[in-house]
Design a protein around this motif. Structure first.
Motif, short mmCIF file in Angstrom:
data_model
loop_
_atom_site.label_atom_id
_atom_site.label_comp_id
_atom_site.label_asym_id
_atom_site.label_seq_id
_atom_site.Cartn_x
_atom_site.Cartn_y
_atom_site.Cartn_z
N ALA A 105 0.83 -1.21 0.00
CA ALA A 105 0.00 0.00 0.00
C ALA A 105 0.87 1.26 0.00
O ALA A 105 0.57 2.23 -0.71
CB ALA A 105 -0.92 0.00 1.23
N LYS A 106 1.95 1.24 0.77
CA LYS A 106 2.87 2.39 0.82
C LYS A 106 3.49 2.64 -0.55
O LYS A 106 3.52 3.77 -1.03
CB LYS A 106 3.97 2.14 1.85
CG LYS A 106 4.86 3.35 2.09
CD LYS A 106 6.09 3.02 2.90
CE LYS A 106 7.21 2.50 2.01
NZ LYS A 106 8.53 2.46 2.70
N LYS A 111 -3.37 5.73 1.27
CA LYS A 111 -3.34 6.46 2.54
C LYS A 111 -4.06 5.72 3.67
O LYS A 111 -3.85 6.04 4.85
CB LYS A 111 -3.99 7.84 2.36
CG LYS A 111 -3.28 8.74 1.35
CD LYS A 111 -4.00 10.07 1.21
CE LYS A 111 -3.26 11.03 0.28
NZ LYS A 111 -3.17 10.51 -1.09
N LYS A 112 -4.88 4.74 3.32
CA LYS A 112 -5.72 4.12 4.34
C LYS A 112 -5.82 2.62 4.13
O LYS A 112 -5.99 2.14 3.00
CB LYS A 112 -7.12 4.74 4.30
CG LYS A 112 -8.06 4.30 5.42
CD LYS A 112 -9.37 5.09 5.32
CE LYS A 112 -10.28 4.84 6.49
NZ LYS A 112 -11.52 5.64 6.40
N LEU A 113 -5.74 1.86 5.23
CA LEU A 113 -5.93 0.42 5.23
C LEU A 113 -7.31 0.11 5.81
O LEU A 113 -7.66 0.60 6.89
CB LEU A 113 -4.85 -0.27 6.07
CG LEU A 113 -3.39 0.09 5.80
CD1 LEU A 113 -2.46 -0.67 6.74
CD2 LEU A 113 -3.03 -0.18 4.34
N GLU A 182 -17.96 -2.65 1.72
CA GLU A 182 -18.77 -1.47 1.42
C GLU A 182 -17.98 -0.19 1.68
O GLU A 182 -18.04 0.76 0.89
CB GLU A 182 -20.04 -1.48 2.28
CG GLU A 182 -21.05 -2.55 1.86
CD GLU A 182 -22.20 -2.67 2.84
OE1 GLU A 182 -22.31 -1.79 3.73
OE2 GLU A 182 -22.98 -3.64 2.73
N ALA A 183 -17.22 -0.17 2.77
CA ALA A 183 -16.40 1.00 3.08
C ALA A 183 -15.31 1.20 2.03
O ALA A 183 -15.02 2.33 1.61
CB ALA A 183 -15.77 0.84 4.46
N TYR A 184 -14.72 0.10 1.58
CA TYR A 184 -13.66 0.17 0.57
C TYR A 184 -14.20 0.70 -0.75
O TYR A 184 -13.54 1.49 -1.44
CB TYR A 184 -13.05 -1.22 0.40
CG TYR A 184 -12.08 -1.34 -0.75
CD1 TYR A 184 -10.96 -0.50 -0.85
CD2 TYR A 184 -12.27 -2.30 -1.73
CE1 TYR A 184 -10.08 -0.63 -1.91
CE2 TYR A 184 -11.39 -2.44 -2.79
CZ TYR A 184 -10.29 -1.60 -2.87
OH TYR A 184 -9.42 -1.72 -3.93
N GLU A 189 -9.54 4.41 -4.55
CA GLU A 189 -8.33 5.07 -5.06
C GLU A 189 -7.33 5.38 -3.95
O GLU A 189 -6.12 5.21 -4.13
CB GLU A 189 -8.71 6.37 -5.80
CG GLU A 189 -7.52 7.03 -6.49
CD GLU A 189 -7.93 8.22 -7.34
OE1 GLU A 189 -7.08 9.11 -7.53
OE2 GLU A 189 -9.08 8.26 -7.81
N ASN A 190 -7.82 5.82 -2.80
CA ASN A 190 -6.93 6.23 -1.71
C ASN A 190 -6.78 5.18 -0.62
O ASN A 190 -5.94 5.32 0.28
CB ASN A 190 -7.43 7.53 -1.08
CG ASN A 190 -7.33 8.70 -2.03
OD1 ASN A 190 -6.25 9.01 -2.53
ND2 ASN A 190 -8.46 9.34 -2.31
N SER A 191 -7.60 4.11 -0.68
CA SER A 191 -7.54 3.08 0.35
C SER A 191 -7.26 1.73 -0.30
O SER A 191 -7.36 1.57 -1.51
CB SER A 191 -8.86 3.02 1.14
OG SER A 191 -9.95 2.74 0.28
N ILE A 192 -6.92 0.76 0.53
CA ILE A 192 -6.74 -0.60 0.06
C ILE A 192 -7.38 -1.54 1.08
O ILE A 192 -7.28 -1.32 2.29
CB ILE A 192 -5.24 -0.95 -0.14
CG1 ILE A 192 -5.08 -2.34 -0.79
CG2 ILE A 192 -4.46 -0.86 1.16
CD1 ILE A 192 -3.67 -2.64 -1.25
N TYR A 193 -8.09 -2.54 0.55
CA TYR A 193 -8.74 -3.51 1.43
C TYR A 193 -7.75 -4.64 1.69
O TYR A 193 -7.37 -5.36 0.77
CB TYR A 193 -10.02 -4.03 0.78
CG TYR A 193 -10.80 -5.00 1.64
CD1 TYR A 193 -10.75 -4.93 3.03
CD2 TYR A 193 -11.61 -5.96 1.08
CE1 TYR A 193 -11.48 -5.80 3.82
CE2 TYR A 193 -12.35 -6.85 1.85
CZ TYR A 193 -12.27 -6.76 3.23
OH TYR A 193 -12.98 -7.63 4.01
#
Length: 402
Positions: A105-106, A111-113, A182-184, A189-193
């Motif tokens: 992710a980095k 930016k968010k997990l 659902e949150a993902y 684009e900015n987060s990864i599940y």
């Protein structure tokens, strides 16, 4: 198995023979392809591999040891060994793939997990990884599991993660996965599940397996160094199946090693009273992939239950589903009472308090040792039981003199 097993499975489309794949809404297909492309490009690079190896050695405390259970073996027969993943930083095998996923992710600029958790070990591990890399972290957890696993909920919050309670359905692991997905979907684009097991749409089962392979690689070498041979049996618990897949991959070509994946038999084998997917499930689709699945008469995922929150999932990893069909792994069940008995036996005979998930594997090893007293058994002790002590005390303490 083929010498090129890891290049053969999964296929380019993410299938392990008929299982796996990526059954996704159109808005996620492109994002999954980006993750897949990034994984193949980044994870093979010198910088990524070097950083991950450094993390494993200097932060996680790898390699974790293999330990011989002298008193447990004396009591029940056989020679029982444990791969001590409970000594991995954060208390379970989960950090092996969480640090890998967070590092990916980095490199991708996320930016968010975001993740689900059942027993809380994946949530704690991902919160740990997020803190290490300076990323935001959001963990979805069923309200039933929040009550059962309070110590891990507190740990996640201390580590800076936001814990999102899930109050619909059975309020356990499946619903937590639904909620996290659902949150993902709101901001891929900015987060990864960061899926917590070898489940979900491609490429996640492959990624988690690859990051967990370190367990089996270490254990195989350590066992041979200790004994001069390979174990007769290798045992691991199976919910989604990440700790088992991490262990089994090192022994797939060794026909002399019998591999056992242990599922939760729960209170009984009635619908809703267990989570023994391989024993009573049939092929179906859940959470974007095809696998063995416990289903109701309409083909929907059926209710499941286990004393171990990390195992109460109606599906299972697609690679496990393939290995079941190929008869490379024997899948069997251990019920709640056998699990609790093993929890106390390992604690009182060896001074090791296991996670309830791992206690399923310990219970099966005890059965194997009694049945085959000359055999050597290697158990993946996938996590420690700190998270479970309050639950066990409240529900079973009186039966064991507490």
């Amino acid at each position: 198995m083929s010498e090129n097993y890891f290049k053969t499975y999964p296929s380019k489309e993410g299938f392990y023979k008929e299982y796996g794949g990526a059954f996704l809404p159109p808005n996620l297909e492109a994002e999954m392809q980006r993750i897949n492309d990034a994984y193949f490009a980044i994870s093979k690079s010198h910088n990524f591999i070097s950083e991950l190896r450094s993390i494993r050695k200097h932060y996680q405390g790898r390699p974790t040891p293999v330990y011989y259970c002298n008193r447990l073996s004396e009591k029940y027969g056989g020679r029982i060994y444990l791969k001590r993943e409970d000594l991995n930083h954060s208390g379970a095998h989960k950090l092996n793939h969480c640090m890998g996923e967070a590092l990916l992710a980095k490199y991708m600029g996320k930016k968010k997990l975001i993740a689900e958790t059942g027993a809380g070990q994946h949530g704690v591990a991902l919160a740990t990884a997020a803190a290490y890399f300076g990323l935001e972290c959001e963990i979805h957890m069923g309200e039933v599991d929040i009550a059962k696993e309070h110590p891990n909920v507190v740990r996640m919050k201390i580590l800076g993660a936001e814990v999102v309670p899930v109050s619909h359905g059975l309020k356990t692991l499946k619903e937590a996965v639904d909620s996290a997905f659902e949150a993902y979907l709101k901001d891929p684009e900015n987060s990864i599940y960061c899926i917590g097991s070898v489940v979900g749409p491609h490429p996640f089962p492959m990624m988690v397996r690859d990051f967990q392979r370190v367990v089996g690689i270490e254990a195989r070498e350590q066992f041979q160094e200790m004994t001069g041979e390979l174990p007769d049996s290798v045992v691991a618990c199976v919910g989604g199946g990440s700790n088992a897949m991490g262990m089994f991959t090192a022994f797939l070509n060794d026909d002399e090693c019998h591999l056992y994946g242990i599922e939760p038999g729960g209170r009984s084998m009635s619908i809703g009273e267990h989570a023994a997917t391989m024993t009573q499930g049939k092929p179906g689709i859940i959470h974007g992939f095809k696998c063995y699945l416990l289903q109701d008469e309409k083909g929907e995922p059926s209710p499941v239950y286990s004393v171990a929150s990390g195992l109460d999932y109606p599906g299972v990893g697609p690679e496990h589903s393939m290995l079941h069909d190929l008869k490379k792994v024997t899948y069997d069940v251990i019920n709640d009472q056998e699990t609790i008995d093993a929890f106390f036996e390992l604690s009182r005979l060896e001074g090791i308090i296991p996670a309830l998930e791992s206690a399923h594997a310990v219970a099966y090893a005890i059965k194997l040792a009694q049945r085959e007293p000359q055999t050597s058994i290697l158990v993946n002790l996938s996590g420690r039981g700190d998270k479970d002590v309050d639950f066990v005390l409240d529900n079973y303490g009186k039966d064991y003199g507490l």
